[in-house]
Design an enzyme around this catalytic site. Sequence first.
Site, short mmCIF file in Angstrom:
data_model
loop_
_atom_site.label_atom_id
_atom_site.label_comp_id
_atom_site.label_asym_id
_atom_site.label_seq_id
_atom_site.Cartn_x
_atom_site.Cartn_y
_atom_site.Cartn_z
N HIS A 1 3.97 -28.66 -2.58
CA HIS A 1 5.16 -28.80 -3.41
C HIS A 1 5.96 -30.03 -2.98
O HIS A 1 5.72 -30.59 -1.90
CB HIS A 1 6.05 -27.55 -3.28
CG HIS A 1 6.30 -27.15 -1.85
ND1 HIS A 1 5.58 -26.16 -1.23
CD2 HIS A 1 7.17 -27.62 -0.92
CE1 HIS A 1 6.00 -26.03 0.03
NE2 HIS A 1 6.97 -26.91 0.23
N ASP B 1 0.17 -28.25 5.19
CA ASP B 1 1.08 -27.13 5.05
C ASP B 1 0.71 -26.25 3.85
O ASP B 1 0.39 -26.76 2.77
CB ASP B 1 2.51 -27.67 4.87
CG ASP B 1 3.53 -26.58 4.71
OD1 ASP B 1 3.73 -25.83 5.68
OD2 ASP B 1 4.12 -26.46 3.61
N GLU C 1 -2.82 -24.96 8.29
CA GLU C 1 -1.76 -23.97 8.49
C GLU C 1 -1.98 -22.89 7.43
O GLU C 1 -1.57 -23.05 6.29
CB GLU C 1 -0.38 -24.61 8.35
CG GLU C 1 0.77 -23.69 8.73
CD GLU C 1 1.45 -23.02 7.54
OE1 GLU C 1 2.31 -22.15 7.77
OE2 GLU C 1 1.13 -23.35 6.39
N ASP D 1 8.03 -21.31 13.55
CA ASP D 1 8.09 -20.29 12.50
C ASP D 1 8.26 -18.91 13.11
O ASP D 1 8.20 -18.73 14.33
CB ASP D 1 6.82 -20.36 11.65
CG ASP D 1 7.09 -20.11 10.18
OD1 ASP D 1 8.16 -19.58 9.85
OD2 ASP D 1 6.22 -20.44 9.36
#
Length: 629
Positions: free
Chosen positions: A175, A285, A327, A392
């Site tokens: 994105h 990602d 990831e 995270d």
Amino acid sequence: MRALDDVRRPDTAPACWAALVARIDRELPRLQSLFERIYGTSDRTEAELRSLLVQVAVSAQERSDELAALDARREADPTWFQSNQMLGGVCYVDRFATNLDGVRASIPYFRELGLTYLHLMPLFAAPEENSDGGYAVSSYRQVNPALGDMQQLEDLAAELRENGIALVVDFIFNHTSNEHQWAKLALSGDRRFEEYYYVFDGRELPDAYERTVREIFPDDHPGSFVPFPLPDGTVPSREEAERWVWATFHTFQWDLNYSNPAVFRAMAGEMMFLANRGVDILRMDAVAFIWKQLGTTCENLPEAHLLIQAFNSVLAMAAPAVLFKSEAIVHPDQVIEYISVDECRISYNPLQMALIWNSLATRDARLLQQALDRRHNLPEGTAWVNYVRSHDDIGWTFSDDDAAELGIDGFEHRRFLNSFFVGRHEGSFARGIPFQDNPATGDCRISGTTASLAGLEAGDAGAIDRILLAHSIIASTGGIPLLYLGDEVGQLNDPHWADDPAQADDSRWAHRPHYPAERYAQRDDPSTDAGRIYAGLQHLLAVRRATPEFAGTTLIGFDTKNPHIVGYQRPASGSLVVCFANVDDEPQSITALTLSGLPPLAVDLLTDARHDLRAGLTLPAHGVLWLRV
């Protein structure tokens, strides 16, 4: 190939051009096959592929002589990252060092620590208010001005390289920010850029997709779609919206439409740009989400793998020194699907991370042992990035089927772990903070620094030994051990994390504190917690570097016949190191009979102590042995 001659630069040396042409000759059949599998055969597919090859040729010729030489070295040594000399560090630029110049000034410390890999958390331009910690990128070619500029990043990469440290950055490719230039052009009514995203008139298709797609951040917005702004930029309410745009994560992060080959080509261009700035590893990602298909979960689809393979092929031609890191915080069976020499050569190891914490909470190593026995070994030419914690939250990613084999109910066990690590369980040593908490169901994920989760914040007597035990596992199981910088001096949760209104709803900022200057100043003082942790970690890492058996990734499980002790073997040519770690708060033993398949005498690499295995072994609480036999 004839089109490439038109973009050959006069100053490109014949040898460099010949090397580029050879790489394209080698990779083009693979890339063409992937393109056709993703986009079908058509004049448009052929035209996009031809344009992409021109981009590759132009980009490859723009690589500096130093980077071209690095390409050649890594092509000759494609498993350089499997060395037992490897050690990773990760940090936020602003929190650890203020800006990129501060990171440069920290290189002497990185060398002291032994880093060979430095991951700088998202540092590209992003909206100040809606950045998602930097994961809402508004330009891949600009650094966040508060951190520096692209020239400073390029200079930093060069100096890191001179000091033997590879630079890792995030490539957020599912994105963009809704303030990215592509999004702005889409908002202006430019149909070409509107097709860079999933924009639909009415709710028919959004509703159809949402019937099978899960909500990722329901606290942010329901479903996967958000109202597409009106021409004047205002965002209509959900009740009034007539157009919708796909936003898997946050309302301000619009998913890219990879069914449009122009999007692939545009993102490949951004990737090659970063490679030419000196980036060594791209952390890919949210890899599981990049392809959408009606009637599916839109996660882990075959086309997602084909896209990553195609990106891999592009860099194999344009910048072969660069690696991808996966990831994928998904089911363990799916994590490994992204790891191969044709896709992502290295990958986070979320299962091992979660099960290290599980073992410390339960004092039971069986789930971790099971994972090492079954799920650790990887395809040739790849490696894990092993970590104790990251930027995270911690989610309990183990397989319920694996747990059931050990008589563990996965749902109830996750409830217990959540309760334990946020301090709700009686006797817990952990001081974690819930993330996305639902007290009614017990569902949440866990925020917290290593030290706070391991008991240091609570003053638990076993905390430092737990910290060292956890790091001994990531240092010895095979792959690249990764430290969240600050953990090596026992950094605690930030008690003021919620003071900033922009972060108050995201407890993960608790474990992203600013540089702990006082603790780093204490790192050489053995009377302090910081000094004890730092000295213990430095000793573990020094032994790792001196132990050739810890190179590569091959691991063979060792059944200790004791549920509190995890065991594994690291073989090398003509030698073997056997590792044991006791996750219990009390001493635990391994019988002589259990050890009888090993040679009778062993040396502990961590203490130089000699052990007669015919007498069995006893490990102290949270004790670790690395035995060469």
